[in-house]
Design a protein around this motif. Structure first.
Motif, short mmCIF file in Angstrom:
data_model
loop_
_atom_site.label_atom_id
_atom_site.label_comp_id
_atom_site.label_asym_id
_atom_site.label_seq_id
_atom_site.Cartn_x
_atom_site.Cartn_y
_atom_site.Cartn_z
N MET A 1 0.87 -1.14 -0.16
CA MET A 1 -0.03 0.05 0.11
C MET A 1 0.79 1.36 0.11
O MET A 1 1.71 1.48 0.92
CB MET A 1 -0.84 0.03 1.33
N ASN A 2 0.68 2.22 -0.97
CA ASN A 2 1.40 3.39 -1.00
C ASN A 2 1.06 4.42 0.09
O ASN A 2 0.06 4.28 0.70
CB ASN A 2 1.47 3.85 -2.46
N LYS A 3 1.67 5.55 0.29
CA LYS A 3 1.41 6.65 1.27
C LYS A 3 0.30 7.39 0.80
O LYS A 3 -0.85 7.49 1.95
CB LYS A 3 2.57 7.47 1.05
N PRO A 4 -0.45 7.62 -0.31
CA PRO A 4 -1.60 8.14 -0.21
C PRO A 4 -2.82 7.08 -0.07
O PRO A 4 -3.72 7.47 0.55
CB PRO A 4 -1.52 8.49 -1.91
N GLN A 5 -2.64 5.66 -0.43
CA GLN A 5 -3.61 4.82 0.03
C GLN A 5 -3.56 4.72 1.49
O GLN A 5 -4.76 4.56 2.22
CB GLN A 5 -3.20 3.45 -0.73
N LYS A 6 -2.57 4.76 2.28
CA LYS A 6 -2.37 4.55 3.73
C LYS A 6 -3.16 5.52 4.23
O LYS A 6 -3.77 5.82 5.09
CB LYS A 6 -0.93 4.60 4.24
N PHE A 7 -3.06 7.00 3.98
CA PHE A 7 -3.70 7.86 4.09
C PHE A 7 -5.13 8.01 4.05
O PHE A 7 -5.87 8.29 4.91
CB PHE A 7 -3.17 9.48 3.44
N LYS A 8 -5.61 7.68 2.77
CA LYS A 8 -6.89 7.41 2.42
C LYS A 8 -7.62 6.43 3.46
O LYS A 8 -8.56 6.43 4.04
CB LYS A 8 -7.40 6.96 1.32
N GLU A 9 -6.74 5.27 3.86
CA GLU A 9 -7.24 4.33 4.95
C GLU A 9 -7.42 5.04 6.31
O GLU A 9 -8.39 4.69 7.07
CB GLU A 9 -6.30 3.21 4.90
N LEU A 10 -6.60 5.91 6.49
CA LEU A 10 -6.58 6.62 8.18
C LEU A 10 -7.79 7.32 7.97
O LEU A 10 -8.61 7.42 9.02
CB LEU A 10 -5.37 7.17 8.10
N LEU A 11 -8.14 8.23 7.10
CA LEU A 11 -9.36 9.05 6.84
C LEU A 11 -10.28 8.16 6.95
O LEU A 11 -11.63 8.58 7.45
CB LEU A 11 -9.28 9.76 5.74
N ARG A 12 -10.70 7.13 6.17
CA ARG A 12 -11.80 6.24 6.23
C ARG A 12 -12.10 5.76 7.80
O ARG A 12 -13.22 5.35 8.03
CB ARG A 12 -11.56 4.89 5.50
N ASN A 13 -11.10 5.66 8.50
CA ASN A 13 -11.46 5.09 9.97
C ASN A 13 -12.14 5.92 10.73
O ASN A 13 -12.62 5.56 11.94
CB ASN A 13 -10.09 4.80 10.72
N LYS A 14 -12.19 7.39 10.41
CA LYS A 14 -12.97 8.09 11.04
C LYS A 14 -12.54 8.41 12.57
O LYS A 14 -13.31 8.78 13.23
CB LYS A 14 -14.60 7.92 10.96
N GLU A 15 -11.23 8.13 12.89
CA GLU A 15 -10.76 8.28 14.11
C GLU A 15 -9.83 9.63 14.17
O GLU A 15 -9.47 10.02 12.90
CB GLU A 15 -9.98 7.31 14.52
N ILE A 16 -9.71 10.24 15.15
CA ILE A 16 -8.81 11.33 15.11
C ILE A 16 -7.28 10.96 14.45
O ILE A 16 -6.78 10.08 15.34
CB ILE A 16 -8.73 12.05 16.47
N ILE A 17 -6.80 11.83 14.03
CA ILE A 17 -5.44 11.28 13.41
C ILE A 17 -4.46 12.53 13.90
O ILE A 17 -4.53 13.49 13.66
CB ILE A 17 -5.50 11.40 11.71
N VAL A 18 -3.65 11.90 14.92
CA VAL A 18 -2.47 12.95 15.60
C VAL A 18 -1.61 12.88 14.41
O VAL A 18 -0.94 11.80 14.28
CB VAL A 18 -2.32 12.55 16.74
N MET A 19 -1.19 14.26 13.73
CA MET A 19 -0.06 14.16 13.00
C MET A 19 1.13 15.36 13.35
O MET A 19 0.73 16.70 13.20
CB MET A 19 -0.53 14.60 11.58
#
Length: 126
Positions: A1-19
């Protein structure tokens, strides 16, 4: 899974993403090694560390992309990059998106401001 796909997956989880913000290869590695799932390539951090100036619109797209490339080369987690105001008009934004993709960003954030930014600098003589 590339980085844009990883990022999309994080966004789909609907959890707070601490960056946490990173501004070069070393700070990016520290963010990843600390266990975060993503990071922000902070425009202010890049401007402060590379130019010694506050984030007042002096950093170019090329300078920011160079730092994002260095950060992406030494990490495996997605990078959300600060793409300022898109570095110009709509046509410039097309190039901005392509350059940040090429640099390895998983996504970009754009400011809802006019370019150039309205900045007031006060010089004080003692």
């Amino acid at each position: 899974m590339n980085k844009p796909q990883k990022f999309k997956e994080l966004l789909r989880n609907k959890e707070i993403i601490v960056m946490p913000g990173a501004f070069d290869g070393m700070s990016a590695r520290l963010v990843e090694e600390t266990g975060f799932k993503a990071m922000l390539a902070t425009g202010a951090g890049i401007s402060n560390s590379q130019l010694g100036w506050a984030d007042v619109g002096l950093t170019t797209m090329t300078e920011v992309c160079q730092q994002v490339t260095k950060m992406a080369d030494v990490t495996t987690i997605p990078i959300l990059a600060d793409a300022d105001t898109g570095y110009g008009n709509a046509i410039n934004l097309i190039r901005t998106v392509r350059e940040f993709e090429r640099a390895g960003a998983g996504g970009i954030q754009l400011e809802d401001q006019v370019s150039p930014k309205n900045v007031v600098i006060f010089l004080v003589n003692k």
